[in-house]
Design a protein around this motif. Structure first.
Motif, mmCIF file in Angstrom:
data_model
loop_
_atom_site.group_PDB
_atom_site.id
_atom_site.type_symbol
_atom_site.label_atom_id
_atom_site.label_comp_id
_atom_site.label_asym_id
_atom_site.label_seq_id
_atom_site.Cartn_x
_atom_site.Cartn_y
_atom_site.Cartn_z
ATOM 1 N N UNK A 106 0.867 -1.223 -0.056
ATOM 2 C CA UNK A 106 -0.165 0.058 -0.057
ATOM 3 C C UNK A 106 0.930 1.213 -0.067
ATOM 4 N N UNK A 107 0.276 2.387 0.373
ATOM 5 C CA UNK A 107 0.923 3.665 0.335
ATOM 6 C C UNK A 107 2.198 3.599 1.354
ATOM 7 N N UNK A 108 3.132 4.543 0.995
ATOM 8 C CA UNK A 108 4.246 4.683 1.784
ATOM 9 C C UNK A 108 4.125 4.785 3.156
ATOM 10 N N UNK A 109 4.650 3.937 4.061
ATOM 11 C CA UNK A 109 4.170 4.308 5.459
ATOM 12 C C UNK A 109 4.842 5.433 5.971
ATOM 13 N N UNK A 110 5.698 5.795 5.373
ATOM 14 C CA UNK A 110 6.553 7.334 5.805
ATOM 15 C C UNK A 110 5.468 8.515 5.916
ATOM 16 N N UNK A 111 4.595 8.472 4.611
ATOM 17 C CA UNK A 111 3.863 9.414 4.536
ATOM 18 C C UNK A 111 2.673 9.602 5.373
ATOM 19 N N UNK A 112 2.022 7.930 5.639
ATOM 20 C CA UNK A 112 1.040 7.806 6.501
ATOM 21 C C UNK A 112 1.432 8.171 8.008
ATOM 22 N N UNK A 113 2.565 7.593 8.380
ATOM 23 C CA UNK A 113 2.908 7.847 9.691
ATOM 24 C C UNK A 113 3.334 9.404 10.048
ATOM 25 N N UNK A 114 3.931 10.152 8.955
ATOM 26 C CA UNK A 114 4.310 11.569 9.188
ATOM 27 C C UNK A 114 2.885 12.346 9.288
ATOM 28 N N UNK A 115 1.711 12.027 8.663
ATOM 29 C CA UNK A 115 0.832 12.645 8.730
ATOM 30 C C UNK A 115 -0.115 12.462 10.281
ATOM 31 N N UNK A 116 -0.023 11.241 10.865
ATOM 32 C CA UNK A 116 -0.328 11.176 12.186
ATOM 33 C C UNK A 116 0.549 11.571 13.087
ATOM 34 N N UNK A 117 1.915 11.865 12.756
ATOM 35 C CA UNK A 117 2.637 12.522 13.865
ATOM 36 C C UNK A 117 2.490 13.976 13.781
ATOM 37 N N UNK A 118 1.857 14.748 12.819
ATOM 38 C CA UNK A 118 1.543 16.229 12.743
ATOM 39 C C UNK A 118 0.348 16.215 13.463
ATOM 40 N N UNK A 119 -0.481 15.429 13.287
ATOM 41 C CA UNK A 119 -1.996 15.252 14.127
ATOM 42 C C UNK A 119 -1.593 15.238 15.464
ATOM 43 N N UNK A 120 -0.604 14.472 15.821
ATOM 44 C CA UNK A 120 -0.320 14.033 17.137
ATOM 45 C C UNK A 120 0.268 15.184 17.912
ATOM 46 N N UNK A 130 3.261 25.747 24.982
ATOM 47 C CA UNK A 130 4.788 25.865 25.217
ATOM 48 C C UNK A 130 5.598 24.627 24.827
ATOM 49 N N UNK A 131 4.726 23.486 24.468
ATOM 50 C CA UNK A 131 5.454 22.397 24.226
ATOM 51 C C UNK A 131 6.217 22.368 22.654
ATOM 52 N N UNK A 132 7.242 21.763 22.741
ATOM 53 C CA UNK A 132 8.232 21.696 21.551
ATOM 54 C C UNK A 132 8.389 20.303 21.350
ATOM 55 N N UNK A 133 8.216 19.954 20.063
ATOM 56 C CA UNK A 133 8.206 18.839 19.603
ATOM 57 C C UNK A 133 9.113 18.289 18.261
ATOM 58 N N UNK A 134 9.847 17.431 18.184
ATOM 59 C CA UNK A 134 10.600 16.908 16.891
ATOM 60 C C UNK A 134 10.074 15.639 16.887
ATOM 61 N N UNK A 135 9.684 15.311 15.488
ATOM 62 C CA UNK A 135 9.073 14.026 15.256
ATOM 63 C C UNK A 135 9.847 13.254 14.010
ATOM 64 N N UNK A 136 9.998 12.166 14.289
ATOM 65 C CA UNK A 136 10.579 11.363 13.350
ATOM 66 C C UNK A 136 10.081 9.795 12.767
ATOM 67 N N UNK A 137 10.168 9.382 11.592
ATOM 68 C CA UNK A 137 10.020 7.935 11.509
ATOM 69 C C UNK A 137 10.651 7.522 10.548
ATOM 70 N N UNK A 138 11.683 6.749 10.949
ATOM 71 C CA UNK A 138 12.550 5.931 10.242
ATOM 72 C C UNK A 138 13.526 6.605 9.542
ATOM 73 N N UNK A 139 13.311 7.753 9.056
ATOM 74 C CA UNK A 139 14.191 8.571 8.010
ATOM 75 C C UNK A 139 15.376 9.322 8.904
#
Length: 378
Positions: A106-120, A130-139
Motif C-alpha cells: 500500500x501507501x508509503x508508511x513514511x507518508x502515513x505515519x508523518x501525517x499521524x505525527x503532525x496530527x499528534x 509551550x510544548x516543543x516537538x521533534x518527530x521522526x519516522x525511520x528516516x
C-alpha cells in the motif's frame, strides 16, 4: 534559552491523543544518551552497516536526542501495527513472481505515519502551548528501537526487531522528542526465552544469536539499501525476495500467536510479476511506486533485484525477458545482473543471448558478468 512547560503533564492524556491520531502504542522514556549507544558504535566500527555510510555521518545525533532538540526531556515512542502479514508463494518459480515484504504493502508508511505525527503534535500543543516537538519516522537520525526498548514498548528479539506482547514485531515505530517532562514507563522483560527459531531460519546467516545483525548478510539490506552490483556470492541467497525480507518475522512465535488473523493471501502487489518489474521505464516506475516504500530502492534497484530472482527461478520462460533487459536496459547494473541470471538458467537460448550481446556491449562490468555467465553455464 530552554522553553519551560508549566504544570503537570498527564501521560494518560497524551496516550489518548496518540490513540486519536492513529497510534496503537504510546510509551515514554526519559531523554539522555541512547541506552545501547556503545553497542551501536561497536557495530559501526565492525563495518556491519555495509555501505550505509549515512549512519556514520549521523552517529552523534543518533545516540543523543538533544543533538536534534536541545530541550528534550522525554522521548515519546509510538507504534502503529501493519495492516497485514504476507506469505510465501510455493510456485513462484513457475509463475515468475517475486516477493515483497508485507510492511511495504500500500501507501508509503513514511507518508502515513508523518501525517499521524503532525496530527499528534498538534494535539499536544493545543493542550500544552509551550510544548516543543521533534518527530521522526525511520528516516531521521534516531535509534527508534533503542527508545522503544527503553520506554517499554517491547523487548529486543533475537531477530533484532522490537517485540511487543500484543503485536509481535508487526508494527511501525515513530518517535517524538519533546521538552515536556512525562514520567517514564517501565521497561518490559525479554520474553524470547530459549527460542532461537529466527537464527537458523535466516538463509544468509545475518543473525549472530546474540541480538545482533550483520547488514552485509541481510537480504533486506541488499535488496533495499545497497546501491550498485550485488556480489555474486549473495545473489542466490536472495531466493524470491525483490524488496525486503520477512523470514525472521514469519517464524517468530510472537507473530504467529498475535498476528495469525492478519495473514494475507498471495497478491500481485506482494508477489509482482518479475518480467514486468524488469521492463519498467523510469517514468513507469515513478507512476507505480512513487508513493510506496519501494521508491527507496529506485527503478535500477528493483530491476536489478528482479533479474536476480529470475535467475534464481531457473525457469527457461524467463530467458526472453532477461535477454531483452541485457540488450536494452539503460543501466549497466541491470544489464550485468541480467547476464548473470541468464547464466544461471543456462539453456541454449540463454547462451545464445549472452554470446550475441557480448559482441555489442561496451561497459567493462557487463562484459565481465557476461563472460562469467558463459563460463558458469558451460
Amino acid at each position: 534559552m530552554e522553553s519551560m512547560v508549566e504544570g503537570t503533564v498527564d501521560p494518560e492524556l497524551i496516550r489518548a491523543m496518540a490513540k486519536e491520531a492513529g497510534f496503537a502504542l504510546c510509551r515514554f522514556a526519559e531523554a539522555g544518551v541512547a541506552p545501547h549507544a556503545e553497542a551501536f558504535e561497536s557495530w559501526l566500527a565492525r563495518g556491519a552497516h555495509g555501505t550505509m555510510t549515512y549512519l556514520e555521518r549521523t552517529r552523534q545525533a543518533r545516540v543523543q536526542p538533544r543533538a536534534m532538540l536541545p530541550d528534550t526531556r522525554t522521548v515519546i515512542v509510538l507504534g502503529s501495527p501493519f495492516a497485514s502479514r504476507g506469505c510465501s508463494l510455493p510456485n513462484w518459480r513457475e509463475e515468475l513472481r517475486g516477493r515483497i515484504a508485507a510492511y511495504a504493502l500500500g501507501a508509503d508508511y513514511h507518508d502515513v505515519i508523518r501525517w499521524r505525527l503532525r496530527n499528534f503534535c498538534q494535539r499536544i500543543k493545543s493542550v500544552y502551548p509551550n510544548a516543543v516537538c521533534y518527530a521522526e519516522v525511520d528516516t531521521g537520525p534516531v535509534l527508534e528501537r533503542d527508545w522503544a526498548w527503553a520506554s517499554g514498548v517491547g523487548w529486543f528479539g533475537k531477530n533484532t526487531n522490537i517485540l511487543n506482547p500484543h503485536f509481535g514485531s508487526l508494527f511501525f515505530l515513530a518517535v517524538v522528542m519533546t521538552n515536556l517532562e512525562v514520567p517514564p514507563d517501565a521497561q518490559v522483560p525479554d520474553r524470547c526465552g530459549r527460542c532461537v527459531r529466527c537464527i537458523p531460519a535466516c538463509p544468509t546467516g545475518a543473525l549472530d544469536g546474540d541480538y545482533g545483525l550483520d547488514a552485509r548478510r541481510c537480504i533486506s539490506y541488499w535488496t533495499i539499501e545497497h546501491r550498485g552490483s550485488i556480489p555474486q556470492r549473495v545473489r542466490a541467497t536472495l531466493g524470491e525476495w525483490v524488496f525486503g525480507c520477512d523470514i525472521c518475522q514469519d517464524v517468530c512465535p510472537w507473530n504467529e500467536k498475535k498476528a495469525r488473523r492478519l495473514w494475507l493471501e498471495p497478491s500481485t502487489e506482494l508477489h509482482p510479476f518479475l518480467p514486468e518489474l524488469l521492463s519498467l521505464t523510469d517514468e513507469e516506475f515513478r507512476q507505480r511506486y512513487r508513493r510506496t516504500a519501494l521508491w527507496r530502492a529506485k527503478r535500477e534497484g528493483i530491476a536489478r533485484n528482479a533479474a536476480v530472482v529470475l535467475g534464481n527461478s531457473g525457469n527457461p520462460d524467463a530467458v526472453p525477458f532477461l535477454a531483452r533487459a541485457l540488450a536494452s536496459d539503460p543501466s549497466a547494473v541491470v544489464r550485468a545482473h541480467a547476464a548473470w541470471a541468464l547464466g544461471q538458467i543456462g539453456t541454449t537460448a540463454a547462451l545464445d543471448a549472452l554470446l550475441h550481446h557480448l559482441r555489442r556491449e561496451t561497459d567493462p562490468t557487463v562484459i565481465a558478468e557476461t563472460q562469467g555467465a558463459l563460463r558458469a553455464a558451460a
